[in-house]
Design a protein around this motif. Structure first.
Motif, PDB file in Angstrom:
ATOM      1  N   LEU A 179       2.603  -6.667  -7.446  1.00 34.54           N
ATOM      2  CA  LEU A 179       3.428  -7.163  -6.355  1.00 34.54           C
ATOM      3  C   LEU A 179       3.535  -6.119  -5.243  1.00 34.54           C
ATOM      4  O   LEU A 179       3.416  -6.448  -4.068  1.00 34.54           O
ATOM      5  N   GLU A 180       3.708  -4.866  -5.604  1.00 34.36           N
ATOM      6  CA  GLU A 180       3.812  -3.794  -4.611  1.00 34.36           C
ATOM      7  C   GLU A 180       2.501  -3.579  -3.865  1.00 34.36           C
ATOM      8  O   GLU A 180       2.494  -3.361  -2.649  1.00 34.36           O
ATOM      9  N   VAL A 181       1.388  -3.657  -4.575  1.00 36.72           N
ATOM     10  CA  VAL A 181       0.076  -3.486  -3.942  1.00 36.72           C
ATOM     11  C   VAL A 181      -0.184  -4.612  -2.946  1.00 36.72           C
ATOM     12  O   VAL A 181      -0.652  -4.375  -1.825  1.00 36.72           O
ATOM     13  N   THR A 182       0.146  -5.834  -3.319  1.00 37.84           N
ATOM     14  CA  THR A 182      -0.036  -6.971  -2.423  1.00 37.84           C
ATOM     15  C   THR A 182       0.847  -6.842  -1.185  1.00 37.84           C
ATOM     16  O   THR A 182       0.397  -7.071  -0.055  1.00 37.84           O
ATOM     17  N   TYR A 183       2.101  -6.441  -1.391  1.00 38.00           N
ATOM     18  CA  TYR A 183       3.022  -6.272  -0.268  1.00 38.00           C
ATOM     19  C   TYR A 183       2.518  -5.195   0.690  1.00 38.00           C
ATOM     20  O   TYR A 183       2.507  -5.399   1.908  1.00 38.00           O
ATOM     21  N   CYS A 184       2.096  -4.063   0.161  1.00 39.79           N
ATOM     22  CA  CYS A 184       1.592  -2.979   1.015  1.00 39.79           C
ATOM     23  C   CYS A 184       0.342  -3.412   1.785  1.00 39.79           C
ATOM     24  O   CYS A 184       0.182  -3.059   2.962  1.00 39.79           O
TER      25      CYS A 184
END
Length: 114
Positions: free
Chosen positions: A68-73
């Motif tokens: 989720l964090e990788v996609t958001y970034c």
């Protein structure tokens, strides 16, 4: 905010107000066409990834939000890069875009492209 319109109303004529309104409207259309689908799809993707993370937490006992964090970034970087490209090239090609969208009458005005 409405402060730009209030200042424009008190300090300039109706011709300048019309040009400002047209430029503001076309700018809003471009951003809505580009970023609204991205925003809606990102919201759906984030909710699906969060649901999958909760399901994996129940099964494995580990809450992994790295995906989720990788996609958001990645999405934040994409929006920033697109915005940077528009900021760098927008002033140079505004008159060309204005001629394409509004016609020669508006595209040749020095006030419109200044």
């Amino acid at each position: 905010t409405e402060s730009d319109r209030i200042i424009l109303t008190t300090q300039s004529g109706s011709y300048d107000q019309g040009i400002y309104a047209m430029a503001s409207s076309y700018g809003g259309i471009a951003s809505r066409l580009l970023f609204q689908p991205l925003e809606e799809n990102a919201r759906l993707l984030f909710s699906k990834q969060k649901r999958d993370a909760k399901i994996s937490m129940r099964n494995d006992g580990d809450l992994s939000q790295s995906k989720l964090e990788v996609t958001y970034c990645a999405l934040v970087k994409l929006v920033l890069y697109v915005g940077l490209i528009f900021a760098c090239l927008g002033s140079n090609y505004a008159d060309v875009l204005l001629r394409l969208l509004a016609g020669e009458q508006w595209g040749q005005s020095e006030k419109a492209i200044a």
